[in-house]
Design a protein around this motif. Structure first.
Motif, PDB file in Angstrom:
ATOM      1  N   GLY A 158     -25.823   6.891   2.220  1.00  0.00           N
ATOM      2  CA  GLY A 158     -25.812   7.622   0.949  1.00  0.00           C
ATOM      3  C   GLY A 158     -25.974   9.117   1.098  1.00  0.00           C
ATOM      4  O   GLY A 158     -26.456   9.800   0.201  1.00  0.00           O
ATOM      5  N   LYS A 159     -25.540   9.658   2.269  1.00  0.00           N
ATOM      6  CA  LYS A 159     -25.689  11.094   2.517  1.00  0.00           C
ATOM      7  C   LYS A 159     -24.330  11.782   2.625  1.00  0.00           C
ATOM      8  O   LYS A 159     -23.394  11.213   3.190  1.00  0.00           O
ATOM      9  CB  LYS A 159     -26.388  11.321   3.862  1.00  0.00           C
ATOM     10  N   ALA A 160     -24.293  13.035   2.171  1.00  0.00           N
ATOM     11  CA  ALA A 160     -23.107  13.870   2.401  1.00  0.00           C
ATOM     12  C   ALA A 160     -23.066  14.261   3.885  1.00  0.00           C
ATOM     13  O   ALA A 160     -24.098  14.296   4.549  1.00  0.00           O
ATOM     14  CB  ALA A 160     -23.186  15.115   1.534  1.00  0.00           C
ATOM     15  N   SER A 161     -21.862  14.546   4.382  1.00  0.00           N
ATOM     16  CA  SER A 161     -21.692  14.975   5.778  1.00  0.00           C
ATOM     17  C   SER A 161     -21.304  16.445   5.781  1.00  0.00           C
ATOM     18  O   SER A 161     -20.205  16.809   5.374  1.00  0.00           O
ATOM     19  CB  SER A 161     -20.587  14.161   6.456  1.00  0.00           C
ATOM     20  N   LEU A 162     -22.238  17.302   6.221  1.00  0.00           N
ATOM     21  CA  LEU A 162     -21.985  18.754   6.232  1.00  0.00           C
ATOM     22  C   LEU A 162     -21.610  19.185   7.645  1.00  0.00           C
ATOM     23  O   LEU A 162     -22.460  19.202   8.547  1.00  0.00           O
ATOM     24  CB  LEU A 162     -23.257  19.480   5.817  1.00  0.00           C
ATOM     25  N   LEU A 163     -20.345  19.533   7.826  1.00  0.00           N
ATOM     26  CA  LEU A 163     -19.838  19.869   9.159  1.00  0.00           C
ATOM     27  C   LEU A 163     -19.554  21.365   9.240  1.00  0.00           C
ATOM     28  O   LEU A 163     -18.734  21.892   8.483  1.00  0.00           O
ATOM     29  CB  LEU A 163     -18.557  19.070   9.429  1.00  0.00           C
ATOM     30  N   PHE A 164     -20.257  22.056  10.159  1.00  0.00           N
ATOM     31  CA  PHE A 164     -20.080  23.493  10.306  1.00  0.00           C
ATOM     32  C   PHE A 164     -19.171  23.808  11.496  1.00  0.00           C
ATOM     33  O   PHE A 164     -19.328  23.222  12.569  1.00  0.00           O
ATOM     34  CB  PHE A 164     -21.437  24.181  10.491  1.00  0.00           C
ATOM     35  N   GLY A 165     -18.253  24.729  11.289  1.00  0.00           N
ATOM     36  CA  GLY A 165     -17.361  25.137  12.367  1.00  0.00           C
ATOM     37  C   GLY A 165     -16.690  26.446  12.002  1.00  0.00           C
ATOM     38  O   GLY A 165     -16.679  26.852  10.838  1.00  0.00           O
ATOM     39  N   TYR A 166     -16.141  27.118  13.008  1.00  0.00           N
ATOM     40  CA  TYR A 166     -15.516  28.412  12.762  1.00  0.00           C
ATOM     41  C   TYR A 166     -14.394  28.265  11.716  1.00  0.00           C
ATOM     42  O   TYR A 166     -13.567  27.357  11.821  1.00  0.00           O
ATOM     43  CB  TYR A 166     -14.976  28.981  14.080  1.00  0.00           C
ATOM     44  N   PRO A 167     -14.400  29.120  10.673  1.00  0.00           N
ATOM     45  CA  PRO A 167     -13.504  28.889   9.523  1.00  0.00           C
ATOM     46  C   PRO A 167     -12.019  29.143   9.787  1.00  0.00           C
ATOM     47  O   PRO A 167     -11.187  28.699   8.995  1.00  0.00           O
ATOM     48  CB  PRO A 167     -14.032  29.862   8.462  1.00  0.00           C
ATOM     49  N   LEU A 168     -11.682  29.862  10.866  1.00  0.00           N
ATOM     50  CA  LEU A 168     -10.269  30.093  11.184  1.00  0.00           C
ATOM     51  C   LEU A 168      -9.953  29.437  12.520  1.00  0.00           C
ATOM     52  O   LEU A 168     -10.414  29.886  13.573  1.00  0.00           O
ATOM     53  CB  LEU A 168      -9.962  31.600  11.240  1.00  0.00           C
ATOM     54  N   GLY A 169      -9.190  28.371  12.461  1.00  0.00           N
ATOM     55  CA  GLY A 169      -8.769  27.691  13.690  1.00  0.00           C
ATOM     56  C   GLY A 169      -9.482  26.371  13.885  1.00  0.00           C
ATOM     57  O   GLY A 169      -8.885  25.312  13.790  1.00  0.00           O
ATOM     58  N   LYS A 170     -10.809  26.436  14.116  1.00  0.00           N
ATOM     59  CA  LYS A 170     -11.566  25.213  14.365  1.00  0.00           C
ATOM     60  C   LYS A 170     -11.536  24.294  13.155  1.00  0.00           C
ATOM     61  O   LYS A 170     -11.264  23.095  13.283  1.00  0.00           O
ATOM     62  CB  LYS A 170     -13.013  25.563  14.723  1.00  0.00           C
ATOM     63  N   ALA A 171     -11.810  24.840  11.974  1.00  0.00           N
ATOM     64  CA  ALA A 171     -11.855  24.020  10.762  1.00  0.00           C
ATOM     65  C   ALA A 171     -10.519  23.319  10.537  1.00  0.00           C
ATOM     66  O   ALA A 171     -10.467  22.113  10.264  1.00  0.00           O
ATOM     67  CB  ALA A 171     -12.212  24.895   9.557  1.00  0.00           C
TER      68      ALA A 171
END
Ligand SMILES: [Zn+2]
Ligand SMILES: [Zn+2]
Length: 329
Positions: free
Chosen positions: A162-175
């Protein structure tokens, strides 16, 4: 052919800089990441696929010209061409030829497959200018497909809890690389504005990316955001969440814990140690210039293995290797 000056790598015969870190008259740009594409120059030249991204970075005021991969351009006595570097959309190596002498400037590159950009093209040259972001033997990447499978398993487990998945990554390219590879039938996908800004440009270049969902309940969602959104008020709107970061720096023990993340996924848009050595070997270059990253270890290794290697500082105040996990890694 090239000289290291305060503004970056300068080609006297063609009178241009490659990826200058200060405004110059004529800038040749390998790709649109901020440490390679500095605003304020009078004229820019880049590969056609990177044209829109470069405009997004430096604005539309300066003259930006672009050419297709492999198309030769003559500047002074130098013939220049762009070749895919496999790093992000439109990323290039720059090949320079003058009087039978060939230099290749790698920009940032990787050899691993990426559905969002053209694969790295091996080129022969006399002198190769390579990056060294991850030039230590500890940096060896798992297969990208295995990493994507692990991200999907984490996402499913979070849904069950029941949890959201917050995925952090570089916004240009990696994402975009991650978004293009994930199975969108697992659940809704939400993107931070800083990611969606580049998604739009990628879609405009024909790269299929999932359409972001509008939601009230985020418990089944995967949310893709830049690293600096972690622990921000923005990231707290999603209710109970598991957090993870996707970066080559996750290979270093302790990085995940220090940043208080639940998970770390090792996926980089740079070459790992074995790939750097392979790419350098395939150029056949007698001389290698080593630029930003772990320059000294790579120079030492190349020296011990029969190549002439030189450590070259191409940025004023270059950040120490490994100190910027937010960088395009
Ligand atoms: Zn880059
Ligand atoms: Zn870079």
């Amino acid at each position: 052919m090239l000289a290291a000056r305060d503004a970056g790598l300068y080609c006297p015969a063609g009178d241009f800089y490659i990826d200058p870190c200060l405004p110059v008259e004529r800038a040749v740009i390998t790709h649109a990441h901020s440490d390679h594409a500095t605003a304020g120059s009078q004229r820019y030249l880049t590969a056609r696929h990177g044209d829109v991204l470069l405009r997004e970075r430096v604005g539309s005021d300066p003259a930006i010209e672009s050419v297709a991969y492999g198309e030769p351009v003559t500047m002074g006595g130098v013939t220049l061409s762009f070749h895919p570097a496999g790093h992000i959309l439109g990323s290039s190596q720059v090949r320079l030829e003058r009087g039978g002498e060939v230099w290749v400037v790698s920009g940032d590159y990787k050899l691993a497959p990426d559905p969002t950009c053209r694969p790295f093209e091996p080129l022969r040259c006399h002198t190769f200018v390579t990056e060294s972001t991850f030039a230590l033997p500890i940096f060896r990447w798992p297969a990208a497909s295995d990493v994507v499978t692990a991200i999907e398993a984490w996402w499913r487990a979070n849904q069950e809890a029941g949890k959201a998945s917050l995925l952090f990554g570089y916004p240009l390219g990696k994402a975009q690389r991650v978004l293009a590879a994930l199975d969108p039938t697992i659940g809704p996908i939400v993107c931070h504005g800083a990611v969606e800004r580049y998604n739009r440009i990628y879609r405009g270049q024909g790269i299929a990316l999932p359409t972001p969902a509008e939601l009230k309940d985020y418990s089944r969602a995967l949310i893709v955001a830049p690293p600096d959104a972690h622990n921000s008020p923005w990231s707290r709107r999603f209710g109970p969440a598991s957090t993870a970061m996707v970066s080559g720096w996750m290979r270093i023990r302790g990085t995940r814990r220090r940043r208080s993340l639940d998970r770390g996924f090792v996926l980089s848009d740079h070459a790992d140690w074995p790939s750097l050595l392979r790419a350098i070997d395939e150029t056949g270059a007698a001389t290698v210039w080593v630029t930003h990253g772990y320059r000294a270890p790579l120079v030492r290794w190349l020296d011990e293995h029969g190549r002439q290697a030189v450590s070259v500082e191409t940025r004023l105040a270059e950040p120490e290797a490994g100190t910027r996990p937010e960088a395009d890694a």
